[in-house]
Design an enzyme around this catalytic site. Structure first.
Site, PDB file in Angstrom:
ATOM      1  N   THR A  12      40.544  43.312  32.815  1.00  0.00           N
ATOM      2  CA  THR A  12      41.738  42.503  32.559  1.00  0.00           C
ATOM      3  C   THR A  12      41.545  41.525  31.402  1.00  0.00           C
ATOM      4  O   THR A  12      42.371  41.462  30.483  1.00  0.00           O
ATOM      5  CB  THR A  12      42.129  41.731  33.828  1.00  0.00           C
ATOM      6  OG1 THR A  12      42.421  42.668  34.871  1.00  0.00           O
ATOM      7  CG2 THR A  12      43.361  40.870  33.581  1.00  0.00           C
ATOM      8  N   GLY A 111      35.428  32.252  36.685  1.00  0.00           N
ATOM      9  CA  GLY A 111      34.961  32.605  38.013  1.00  0.00           C
ATOM     10  C   GLY A 111      33.497  32.318  38.246  1.00  0.00           C
ATOM     11  O   GLY A 111      33.020  32.351  39.385  1.00  0.00           O
ATOM     12  N   SER A 140      38.876  28.615  34.120  1.00  0.00           N
ATOM     13  CA  SER A 140      39.811  29.595  34.666  1.00  0.00           C
ATOM     14  C   SER A 140      41.216  29.416  34.114  1.00  0.00           C
ATOM     15  O   SER A 140      41.549  28.414  33.477  1.00  0.00           O
ATOM     16  CB  SER A 140      39.850  29.472  36.190  1.00  0.00           C
ATOM     17  OG  SER A 140      40.526  28.273  36.561  1.00  0.00           O
ATOM     18  N   CYS A 141      42.055  30.384  34.417  1.00  0.00           N
ATOM     19  CA  CYS A 141      43.443  30.354  33.957  1.00  0.00           C
ATOM     20  C   CYS A 141      44.151  29.083  34.408  1.00  0.00           C
ATOM     21  O   CYS A 141      44.839  28.420  33.613  1.00  0.00           O
ATOM     22  CB  CYS A 141      44.184  31.590  34.445  1.00  0.00           C
ATOM     23  SG  CYS A 141      43.977  31.932  36.210  1.00  0.00           S
ATOM     24  N   ASN A 142      43.982  28.717  35.679  1.00  0.00           N
ATOM     25  CA  ASN A 142      44.655  27.524  36.184  1.00  0.00           C
ATOM     26  C   ASN A 142      44.087  26.249  35.578  1.00  0.00           C
ATOM     27  O   ASN A 142      44.837  25.340  35.210  1.00  0.00           O
ATOM     28  CB  ASN A 142      44.544  27.472  37.712  1.00  0.00           C
ATOM     29  CG  ASN A 142      45.529  28.395  38.397  1.00  0.00           C
ATOM     30  OD1 ASN A 142      46.716  28.392  38.085  1.00  0.00           O
ATOM     31  ND2 ASN A 142      45.054  29.202  39.337  1.00  0.00           N
ATOM     32  N   ARG A 169      49.234  33.532  42.590  1.00  0.00           N
ATOM     33  CA  ARG A 169      49.526  34.939  42.847  1.00  0.00           C
ATOM     34  C   ARG A 169      48.395  35.515  43.714  1.00  0.00           C
ATOM     35  O   ARG A 169      47.245  35.114  43.632  1.00  0.00           O
ATOM     36  CB  ARG A 169      49.687  35.698  41.526  1.00  0.00           C
ATOM     37  CG  ARG A 169      48.453  35.643  40.598  1.00  0.00           C
ATOM     38  CD  ARG A 169      47.490  36.782  40.902  1.00  0.00           C
ATOM     39  NE  ARG A 169      46.344  36.808  40.042  1.00  0.00           N
ATOM     40  CZ  ARG A 169      45.139  36.376  40.392  1.00  0.00           C
ATOM     41  NH1 ARG A 169      44.946  35.791  41.560  1.00  0.00           N
ATOM     42  NH2 ARG A 169      44.111  36.522  39.576  1.00  0.00           N
ATOM     43  N   HIS A 195      40.271  23.745  42.133  1.00  0.00           N
ATOM     44  CA  HIS A 195      40.807  23.487  40.797  1.00  0.00           C
ATOM     45  C   HIS A 195      40.584  22.048  40.340  1.00  0.00           C
ATOM     46  O   HIS A 195      40.306  21.803  39.162  1.00  0.00           O
ATOM     47  CB  HIS A 195      42.298  23.836  40.780  1.00  0.00           C
ATOM     48  CG  HIS A 195      42.587  25.211  41.279  1.00  0.00           C
ATOM     49  ND1 HIS A 195      42.886  25.463  42.606  1.00  0.00           N
ATOM     50  CD2 HIS A 195      42.573  26.416  40.657  1.00  0.00           C
ATOM     51  CE1 HIS A 195      43.078  26.761  42.769  1.00  0.00           C
ATOM     52  NE2 HIS A 195      42.887  27.361  41.605  1.00  0.00           N
ATOM     53  N   GLY A 196      40.707  21.083  41.269  1.00  0.00           N
ATOM     54  CA  GLY A 196      40.480  19.695  40.893  1.00  0.00           C
ATOM     55  C   GLY A 196      39.068  19.450  40.390  1.00  0.00           C
ATOM     56  O   GLY A 196      38.877  18.918  39.282  1.00  0.00           O
ATOM     57  N   HIS A 221      50.933  32.382  38.178  1.00  0.00           N
ATOM     58  CA  HIS A 221      50.774  31.213  39.037  1.00  0.00           C
ATOM     59  C   HIS A 221      51.881  30.212  38.702  1.00  0.00           C
ATOM     60  O   HIS A 221      52.374  30.169  37.572  1.00  0.00           O
ATOM     61  CB  HIS A 221      49.435  30.511  38.787  1.00  0.00           C
ATOM     62  CG  HIS A 221      48.229  31.373  38.954  1.00  0.00           C
ATOM     63  ND1 HIS A 221      47.870  31.937  40.153  1.00  0.00           N
ATOM     64  CD2 HIS A 221      47.254  31.733  38.063  1.00  0.00           C
ATOM     65  CE1 HIS A 221      46.736  32.614  40.004  1.00  0.00           C
ATOM     66  NE2 HIS A 221      46.349  32.509  38.745  1.00  0.00           N
TER      67      HIS A 221
END
Length: 338
Positions: A12, A111, A140-142, A169, A195-196, A221
């Site tokens: 991906t 990741g 990461s993306c977020n 997602r 994420h934080g 997301h």
């Protein structure tokens, strides 16, 4: 001389990064490595990307599938100035010794653990921190999306505290084994989500709480964001600030885009490769101020928003451009900006 870039992992993220490398005026794709001869391996060959076996014991599998190999991943890493590790989460840690054996600096994806690397990276927030690093993690993306949002807010207004609920997602379109299929899962149930703390690898002193949910969707997301600022700008000023950023897209209310599905349709209509959306997509009418509290919704395309970040990280590590120069080149060559 062009930067010689290897991509280890052609899934991906890897296939998108490889394509992006070929568009850069200062880079050359040495090759890509795959573990198995699937449709993506066929795509690499069709694109004339030199293909290397990531696992030597599987060379026979490629030969049986009629796919010609340029060599092994060891040879690929040896030939490169830098390698982008786009392998599944956890595999990058296993690959670290390979890169060290060849004295080749490496970029890892979000990741992987932050403890694996010298520095975590976001092009808008801490470009210079990656200079001369041997091991760099593109967050990461977020975390990329949150860093792009928080950096200008911190610079312009100061951030007292950020609170984010991430509606994530369940999996990417090709991840048939992911879920949930018919459920809504607090993920995790306890505070905070990862994420934080991940944002704190970019902004160590930022006060941030994050909560996560997983839902049966594959598109993007969505973040519900509340940031307490140290000043009290009006909503229009904040919207203007965010609109000025190079990797944010304020969705005009007049567009009638009310969700991720229409955002993906918008990207397809604009001819985006793979319907990719490299930008944070912020609903303009959601940008609201209540006193010093900012509220907004943004959508993040998990398959692609880290791609320009990987390209910028290559230049940051090797010191071939400053932050503004790199982002400008990356944005222009990829077509970032909606």
């Amino acid at each position: 001389m062009s930067i010689q870039v290897a991509v280890n992992g052609y899934g991906t993220i890897g296939k998108r990064v490889a394509d992006a490398v070929t568009l850069q005026p200062d880079m050359e794709l040495v090759g890509v490595a795959k573990t198995s001869p699937n449709h993506e391996a066929e795509l690499a060959v069709e694109n004339d990307y030199p293909l290397y076996a990531a696992i030597e014991d599987r060379i026979d599998d490629f030969e049986a599938a009629g796919i010609d190999l340029a060599g092994t991943v060891d040879e690929l890493v040896e030939a490169a100035d830098i390698v982008v590790d786009a392998c599944p989460s956890g595999i990058g840690a296993d690959n670290k010794s390979l890169y060290e054996a060849h004295d080749t600096p490496a970029l890892y994806q979000g990741g992987e653990s932050a403890d694996l690397v010298d520095v975590s990276f976001n092009a808008r927030s801490n470009f210079e921190a990656a200079a001369d690093a041997d091991h760099v993690r593109v967050v990461s993306c977020n975390t990329t999306g949150l860093s792009r949002l928080l950096a200008p807010l911190q610079e312009e207004y100061g951030v007292e505290k950020a609170r984010v609920t991430l509606v994530r997602r369940g999996g990417d379109p090709g991840q048939t084994g992911r879920g949930p299929i018919n459920d809504i899962l607090p993920n995790p149930v306890s505070l905070p989500s990862h994420h934080g703390p991940d944002v704190n690898t970019i902004f160590p002193d930022l006060d941030i709480d994050t909560l996560g949910l997983k839902v049966p969707a594959t598109l993007m997301h969505t973040h519900s964001v509340n940031v307490t600022l140290e000043s009290t700008p009006d909503a229009e000023a904040v919207a203007d600030l965010l609109d000025e950023q190079d990797r944010t897209f304020l969705i005009p209310e007049s567009y009638g885009i009310d969700g991720a599905g229409k955002l993906k349709e918008f990207a397809m209509d604009r001819g985006r490769p793979r319907a990719d959306i490299w930008e944070n997509c912020i609903w303009a009418e959601s940008v609201s101020m209540e006193g010093s509290d900012l509220y907004l919704f943004q959508a993040i395309h998990q398959e692609s928003d880290v791609v320009p970040e990987n390209i910028d990280a290559i230049r940051a590590v090797l010191g071939t451009a400053d932050a503004d120069e790199s982002r400008e080149t990356t944005n222009e060559t990829l077509g970032v900006g909606l």
